[in-house]
Design an enzyme around this catalytic site. Sequence first.
Site, PDB file in Angstrom:
ATOM      1  N   ARG A  11       7.127   4.371   1.240  1.00  0.00           N
ATOM      2  CA  ARG A  11       6.526   3.180   1.859  1.00  0.00           C
ATOM      3  C   ARG A  11       5.653   3.549   3.055  1.00  0.00           C
ATOM      4  O   ARG A  11       5.605   2.856   4.066  1.00  0.00           O
ATOM      5  CB  ARG A  11       7.597   2.177   2.289  1.00  0.00           C
ATOM      6  CG  ARG A  11       8.490   1.688   1.173  1.00  0.00           C
ATOM      7  CD  ARG A  11       7.720   0.911   0.119  1.00  0.00           C
ATOM      8  NE  ARG A  11       8.616   0.384  -0.898  1.00  0.00           N
ATOM      9  CZ  ARG A  11       8.965   1.034  -2.004  1.00  0.00           C
ATOM     10  NH1 ARG A  11       8.468   2.245  -2.240  1.00  0.00           N
ATOM     11  NH2 ARG A  11       9.783   0.506  -2.880  1.00  0.00           N
ATOM     12  N   SER A  43      10.318  -7.655  -0.592  1.00  0.00           N
ATOM     13  CA  SER A  43      11.342  -6.908   0.156  1.00  0.00           C
ATOM     14  C   SER A  43      10.899  -6.783   1.607  1.00  0.00           C
ATOM     15  O   SER A  43       9.854  -6.192   1.893  1.00  0.00           O
ATOM     16  CB  SER A  43      11.536  -5.524  -0.461  1.00  0.00           C
ATOM     17  OG  SER A  43      12.007  -5.629  -1.788  1.00  0.00           O
ATOM     18  N   GLU A  63       9.153  -3.906   6.442  1.00  0.00           N
ATOM     19  CA  GLU A  63       7.944  -3.489   5.717  1.00  0.00           C
ATOM     20  C   GLU A  63       6.717  -4.272   6.163  1.00  0.00           C
ATOM     21  O   GLU A  63       5.707  -3.683   6.515  1.00  0.00           O
ATOM     22  CB  GLU A  63       8.155  -3.636   4.208  1.00  0.00           C
ATOM     23  CG  GLU A  63       9.051  -2.560   3.612  1.00  0.00           C
ATOM     24  CD  GLU A  63       8.908  -2.468   2.097  1.00  0.00           C
ATOM     25  OE1 GLU A  63       7.771  -2.582   1.605  1.00  0.00           O
ATOM     26  OE2 GLU A  63       9.920  -2.294   1.426  1.00  0.00           O
TER      27      GLU A  63
END
Length: 334
Positions: free
Chosen positions: A161, A234, A330
């Site tokens: 990520r 998410s 995130e």
Amino acid sequence: MQQSYDLSALNTLRLPAKAEAFARFSSVSELLSLLTLAQRHNWPVRVLGGGSNVLLADDVPGLVLQSAMTSVRLLREDATHRWLAVDAGMNWHQWVQDSTEFGHGLENLALIPGSVGASPIQNIGAYGVEVADCIDSVSGIQLSSRQWRTLSATECRFAYRDSIFKHELAGDFIVTRVVFRLSKVFEPDLSYGPLASWATAQGGAISPQALIEQVCVIRQSKLPDPVQIPNAGSFFKNPLVSVYQATQLSAQHPSLPTYPQADGRIKLAAGWLIEQAGWKGRWLGPVRMHDQQALVLTTNGAANYTDVEHLRDAVVASVNEQFGVQLEPEPQPF
């Protein structure tokens, strides 16, 4: 170009915000003209993709740009692979579906919200596959120097990520196209348990389209549709910890899911940690962690950035207090 432009419909959490100025560009020449205009007005420039990984906090000064470029071009091929240049404005799921006409490797990434241009920034991933596995290069313009650059996959410094676009080039790079390297041979990645079980139940060879459809079924069963329930997918990364810390936590919590990584660390399931900390389905004002998937932060459609910030900080503090693990969001402030 439009001024005082409402951005609430352009982010999947539907957080309220207005851009001082907003424009979509359909060509490189339009982009250059808009950058010249911004320079003339002394406007900072920000780029908005599909709005699925950003947190809008109040009004946005300067010029917000969004790519409307959506072409796909075959650059070259050899005996095993094809290289495709895809414009940044292309819808990500549409590209995954279209990609199977040229090659394979992206099927597990179906139905991830957003645009092609946003995909390398956080190195999107799902069900055993990361987009970095198929990226050859990323091209665009660096705002601080007004120079065109093409970064190889190595130069993008992809990690879990993560990429260079979240560090040195954060807020300083407009992705205009991504070059993908797709395999001519379909070799599905079935490392994710539910996909492996599904493939076994098929009793024979599976097709790329069947895999895409099954990935969509799994995602829809776990994640709410942002069109119906505002969310950004998410919300937290799955934390990476040392083997020692994972061993200690597993001894205290035998049901804790753990996933060994190639670099020797252990990935933990953030959703499990959040659920155990008591946040699954729990509201804090107009926001909550979803009652079906604790990793997903949702709103009732009337939240603002401060509401999201309060829940984010509360969840992080609870998980840290109970498990000694620091969660990292995130979505980032825009």
